[in-house]
Design a protein around this motif. Structure first.
Motif, PDB file in Angstrom:
ATOM      1  N   ARG A  43     -10.811 -13.757 -10.070  1.00  0.00           N
ATOM      2  CA  ARG A  43      -9.315 -13.440 -10.736  1.00  0.00           C
ATOM      3  C   ARG A  43      -9.617 -12.640 -12.125  1.00  0.00           C
ATOM      4  N   ASP A  44     -10.702 -12.005 -12.386  1.00  0.00           N
ATOM      5  CA  ASP A  44     -10.947 -11.214 -13.460  1.00  0.00           C
ATOM      6  C   ASP A  44     -11.372 -10.035 -13.326  1.00  0.00           C
ATOM      7  N   PRO A  45     -10.775  -9.016 -13.800  1.00  0.00           N
ATOM      8  CA  PRO A  45     -10.978  -7.551 -13.299  1.00  0.00           C
ATOM      9  C   PRO A  45     -12.534  -7.303 -13.846  1.00  0.00           C
ATOM     10  N   GLN A  46     -13.229  -6.714 -12.915  1.00  0.00           N
ATOM     11  CA  GLN A  46     -14.695  -6.286 -13.431  1.00  0.00           C
ATOM     12  C   GLN A  46     -14.935  -4.818 -13.712  1.00  0.00           C
ATOM     13  N   GLY A  47     -14.290  -3.761 -12.781  1.00  0.00           N
ATOM     14  CA  GLY A  47     -14.368  -2.580 -12.936  1.00  0.00           C
ATOM     15  C   GLY A  47     -13.555  -1.669 -12.126  1.00  0.00           C
ATOM     16  N   VAL A  48     -13.748  -0.516 -12.197  1.00  0.00           N
ATOM     17  CA  VAL A  48     -13.031   0.616 -11.485  1.00  0.00           C
ATOM     18  C   VAL A  48     -13.858   1.766 -11.106  1.00  0.00           C
ATOM     19  N   MET A  49     -13.820   2.126  -9.868  1.00  0.00           N
ATOM     20  CA  MET A  49     -14.526   3.278  -9.286  1.00  0.00           C
ATOM     21  C   MET A  49     -13.806   4.253  -9.216  1.00  0.00           C
ATOM     22  N   VAL A  50     -13.947   5.309  -9.801  1.00  0.00           N
ATOM     23  CA  VAL A  50     -13.245   6.624  -9.689  1.00  0.00           C
ATOM     24  C   VAL A  50     -13.967   7.920  -9.381  1.00  0.00           C
ATOM     25  N   PRO A  51     -13.276   8.666  -9.063  1.00  0.00           N
ATOM     26  CA  PRO A  51     -13.963  10.214  -8.733  1.00  0.00           C
ATOM     27  C   PRO A  51     -14.646  10.696  -9.838  1.00  0.00           C
ATOM     28  N   GLU A  52     -15.817  11.295  -9.666  1.00  0.00           N
ATOM     29  CA  GLU A  52     -16.400  11.794 -10.698  1.00  0.00           C
ATOM     30  C   GLU A  52     -15.725  12.865 -11.733  1.00  0.00           C
ATOM     31  N   ASP A  53     -14.930  13.862 -10.927  1.00  0.00           N
ATOM     32  CA  ASP A  53     -14.101  14.548 -11.932  1.00  0.00           C
ATOM     33  C   ASP A  53     -12.914  13.973 -12.791  1.00  0.00           C
ATOM     34  N   TRP A  54     -12.474  13.021 -12.205  1.00  0.00           N
ATOM     35  CA  TRP A  54     -11.598  12.155 -12.787  1.00  0.00           C
ATOM     36  C   TRP A  54     -12.213  11.304 -14.253  1.00  0.00           C
ATOM     37  N   TYR A  55     -13.331  10.805 -14.028  1.00  0.00           N
ATOM     38  CA  TYR A  55     -14.095  10.514 -14.946  1.00  0.00           C
ATOM     39  C   TYR A  55     -14.207  11.166 -16.254  1.00  0.00           C
ATOM     40  N   GLU A  56     -14.850  12.367 -15.787  1.00  0.00           N
ATOM     41  CA  GLU A  56     -15.115  13.540 -16.655  1.00  0.00           C
ATOM     42  C   GLU A  56     -13.857  14.104 -17.475  1.00  0.00           C
ATOM     43  N   ARG A  57     -12.687  13.971 -16.716  1.00  0.00           N
ATOM     44  CA  ARG A  57     -11.370  14.489 -17.412  1.00  0.00           C
ATOM     45  C   ARG A  57     -10.951  13.551 -18.510  1.00  0.00           C
ATOM     46  N   ALA A  58     -11.159  12.032 -17.940  1.00  0.00           N
ATOM     47  CA  ALA A  58     -10.916  11.021 -18.985  1.00  0.00           C
ATOM     48  C   ALA A  58     -11.765  11.130 -20.006  1.00  0.00           C
TER      49      ALA A  58
END
Length: 90
Positions: A43-58
């Motif tokens: 019940r604890d959030p551990q992480g998020v997988m996101v697209p590489e381009d999204w991560y770079e923009r963030a």
């Protein structure tokens, strides 16, 4: 529905155990479809997988460009690295 809402990527919530079992398929959905995968453990959030381009923009939006490591894992001994867009090579 606004254009912004229509373009929001789908976020899937999975347990860490589900992510381990389905990792190759999830990675493909993240890369090719643009989904975000949020995973939980006990019940604890551990992480998020996101697209590489999204991560770079963030990272860029947060002023944390230094977080972006453009070298692929193992590149030092395998003799390859990700090419930047402006290096003139295909």
């Amino acid at each position: 529905m606004s254009k912004e809402t229509a373009e929001m990527p789908k976020t899937e919530n999975l347990t860490a155990a589900e992510v381990r079992k389905q990792l190759p398929g999830l990675a493909a959905r993240v890369q090719h479809v643009g989904h975000h995968i949020r995973f939980w453990r006990y019940r604890d959030p551990q992480g998020v997988m996101v697209p590489e381009d999204w991560y770079e923009r963030a990272c860029a939006a947060l002023g944390e460009d230094a977080r972006i490591n453009l070298e692929a894992p193992g590149a030092a001994y395998k003799g390859f690295a990700r090419k930047s867009e402006g290096d003139g090579e295909a």
